[in-house]
Structures are given as structure tokens and as C-alpha cells.
Write a protein that holds these residues in place. Structure first.
Motif, PDB file in Angstrom:
ATOM      1  N   CYS A 243      41.532  43.143  29.143  1.00 22.72           N
ATOM      2  CA  CYS A 243      41.219  42.264  30.280  1.00 22.72           C
ATOM      3  C   CYS A 243      41.737  40.856  29.988  1.00 22.72           C
ATOM      4  O   CYS A 243      41.531  40.339  28.895  1.00 22.72           O
ATOM      5  CB  CYS A 243      39.710  42.253  30.485  1.00 22.72           C
ATOM      6  N   CYS A 246      38.249  38.541  29.481  1.00 17.72           N
ATOM      7  CA  CYS A 246      37.229  38.702  28.441  1.00 17.72           C
ATOM      8  C   CYS A 246      37.694  39.514  27.231  1.00 17.72           C
ATOM      9  O   CYS A 246      36.935  39.726  26.303  1.00 17.72           O
ATOM     10  CB  CYS A 246      35.986  39.343  29.028  1.00 17.72           C
ATOM     11  N   CYS A 268      38.960  43.789  33.608  1.00 17.91           N
ATOM     12  CA  CYS A 268      37.900  44.789  33.536  1.00 17.91           C
ATOM     13  C   CYS A 268      37.125  44.694  34.853  1.00 17.91           C
ATOM     14  O   CYS A 268      37.224  43.695  35.568  1.00 17.91           O
ATOM     15  CB  CYS A 268      37.015  44.539  32.324  1.00 17.91           C
ATOM     16  N   CYS A 271      34.902  41.382  35.271  1.00 13.91           N
ATOM     17  CA  CYS A 271      35.640  40.119  35.415  1.00 13.91           C
ATOM     18  C   CYS A 271      36.345  40.028  36.762  1.00 13.91           C
ATOM     19  O   CYS A 271      36.357  38.984  37.399  1.00 13.91           O
ATOM     20  CB  CYS A 271      36.650  39.930  34.286  1.00 13.91           C
TER      21      CYS A 271
END
Ligand SMILES: [Zn+2]
Ligand SMILES: [Zn+2]
Length: 315
Positions: A243, A246, A268, A271
Motif C-alpha cells: 500500500c 501504510c 489497501c 487506506c
């Protein structure tokens, strides 16, 4: 369940009236339950499509019945749905976007998947991934070199640089792309720069996956259709990417919801929801935002999908 067949194919052959061929194709597809993206130019045809077993079969027979296309090779995969929003047949000046002239006839030697696997194992070759960075980011052959190019129009310069960094007479190069068409021309460019031993994966990663599974491959295969990323052997693939917010493991791409940005980014599920489908903080502030529906995943933007693709060759 695989109700649809997915076809990927190309052939370099002279087409004197490509616009007429576009019309022929459109006529053939009229009222058929098929989807796809097909490009036709003076230099040949490059297509990807999906349809029922019957529709796929009748198209393959129809195309091959034309002498110019008799030698076309189809890579045949399966899917549970039509993989394009609709059927689009278009004229393109070039099947692979390139600023320099290259001829497939001067390309590298075609290597079938089984041989390719042996060559990988020998460790004697420089393995070159000639797909865009966002494609190689989510999956590639282990140890492959991914040229750091913004667009592959710049490939001629890269080939030049490579020929200065390594000895082109002694360096054996194995080159691969998704379905093979890009290698046809990029391998010719490499040979023009003095490389003598240049090999291209016949049928690309698609065919390799069908015949050899995921041996020496890691991650998924980026594809230029609604599926976006597929495991090459039809099984599960462990993500090798993460991601962009994150760092959690993810190989799911989204097009930025800012209509003037559209950048592809990895995220992801949590997020992308928090960012409302945007690639960065500043994109979140603009007025022209597509509404983001987390439940719909990355599918609903199909029209705007993959705007980053340079030439749409899908090869
Ligand atoms: Zn995240
Ligand atoms: Zn953005």
C-alpha cells in the motif's frame, strides 16, 4: 466458474486498408456477447477479448480464415466474466508506441516457455522486463531488471545506455513482456544497439503461466482489462508490493479519484477508503472528484481505467 474464454493475440502482417478491417471486425462482433480491445494498423493486429467458448471459437476461425491472419497464435485463458466494459475495435498508427522505427522481423529469437525456464535456471542471461514500472511492481520474474522508464517510448535511449554499461557482444539478454508484442520490437531495437544474443519469451508471461505455472515468477501479472492483476498460474499469488500509504501488503491498483490526475496507485482497502480513492492529500482537495464507493472496489472507474497505459498495446 469459467464461462468465458479470454483471448490475447497479435500478428505483424501487412494490412493495406486497416480502416476497412476495423469495419469488418465491428460487423463480425455486432450482436455478439463479446468484449475486448482490438487495435488494427497497417502493420498488423493486436487484440484481447473475451466471450463464450462458442463466440471465442467462431472468432478464431473467422480471423484465421483470412490468409493474412492464418498464422496468428491465440493465448487462451479463462474467466468468469467478460473482462472489458465493451467491445472496442480501433485503428492505431502503431501497435506498440515507439519513436524509433523497428521491425519485428529483426527481433530476437523466440523462446518457448519450457526453454525459457531452463535458460532462467542457467543464470547465464540478463533478464529484462520491458513492461511499465507499475506492471513490474506487482509481479515479475525473480532477478529481472526493470528499466526505470517513465514511458517505454524512451526505450531506445535505455537500450543505448545499456549497450554502454555492459558488453553488448557478450551479454546474452532474455526479454519478456505480458503477451509478447512489445518484445517483438524492443528486442529489435536492442539488436540495433549491438546486442547479438537477444531472446524473447514467446507468448509472453501469459503463455509462460499457462505452460510452466509460476516457476521463477513472483507476484501477479498486470493485465490491461477489468481484472487488472491475475495470478499467472490461476492459483493464489502472494503480493510483492505494498500500500502506498501504510506499507501493508497489497497488489490492488486504483485510479486516483481526481479526474485530472487518474494516477494508478496501490492501496489497501482501509487506506483507499480513508483517502476517498485519491492518490495523495492534494488530490483530495480538488473539485473534480469521482465519488468513491469502497464496496465497489476498483471496478467502477472502468471508463477512466488505466489511463496511464502508454499505448494500450497490452502486450
Ligand atoms: Zn494502507
Ligand atoms: Zn491523484
Amino acid at each position: 466458474d469459467a464461462m468465458y474464454q479470454v483471448l490475447a493475440y497479435y500478428i505483424f502482417t501487412e494490412i493495406t486498408d486497416p480502416h476497412k478491417e476495423v469495419k469488418n471486425h465491428k460487423q463480425f462482433f455486432k450482436d455478439r456477447d463479446v468484449s475486448g480491445r482490438i487495435y488494427i494498423s497497417e502493420e498488423g493486429i493486436n487484440g484481447q477479448m473475451s466471450g463464450s467458448l462458442e463466440e471465442a471459437k467462431s472468432y478464431m476461425e473467422w480471423l484465421r480464415s483470412d490468409l493474412r491472419f492464418a498464422r496468428v497464435k491465440f493465448k487462451i485463458d479463462e474467466s468468469s466474466e467478460n473482462i472489458f466494459p465493451r467491445m472496442s475495435v480501433k485503428y492505431r498508427e502503431q501497435l506498440v508506441a515507439l519513436d524509433e522505427k523497428a521491425s519485428a522481423q529483426e527481433g530476437g529469437e523466440h523462446v518457448p516457455p519450457a526453454k525459457w525456464k531452463e535458460m532462467l535456471e542457467s543464470g547465464e542471461y540478463l533478464v529484462l522486463d520491458v513492461r511499465n514500472d507499475y506492471e513490474s511492481a506487482i509481479g515479475h520474474f525473480k532477478g529481472a531488471i526493470t528499466p526505470p522508464l517513465k514511458t517505454f517510448r524512451e526505450f531506445p535511449e535505455y537500450a543505448q545506455k545499456l549497450s554502454e554499461e555492459v558488453d553488448p557482444e557478450k551479454t546474452k539478454v532474455m526479454m519478456y513482456c505480458t503477451g509478447g508484442i512489445r518484445c517483438e520490437l524492443y528486442s529489435a531495437l536492442l539488436k540495433k544497439r549491438g546486442f547479438q544474443d537477444v531472446y524473447q519469451l514467446d507468448g509472453g508471461v501469459i503463455q509462460y503461466g499457462l505452460e510452466e505455472g509460476s516457476a521463477h515468477w513472483e507476484g501477479k501479472l498486470f493485465v490491461f482489462d477489468d481484472r487488472l492483476a491475475i495470478p499467472i498460474d490461476g492459483k493464489e499469488a502472494v503480493p510483492i508490493s505494498s500500500c502506498s500509504f501504510c506499507e501493508a501488503s497489497s497488489d490492488t491498483y486504483y485510479n486516483c479519484a481526481n479526474m485530472d490526475c487518474n494516477t494508478l496507485f496501490l492501496a489497501c482497502p482501509s487506506c483507499v477508503e480513508e483517502e476517498r480513492g485519491c492518490c495523495c492529500e492534494s488530490c483530495k482537495e480538488v473539485p473534480r472528484l469521482r465519488p468513491f464507493d469502497p464496496k465497489a472496489g476498483n471496478k467502477p472507474f472502468r471508463k477512466k481505467h488505466l489511463l496511464m497505459q502508454e499505448c494500450g498495446c497490452g502486450g
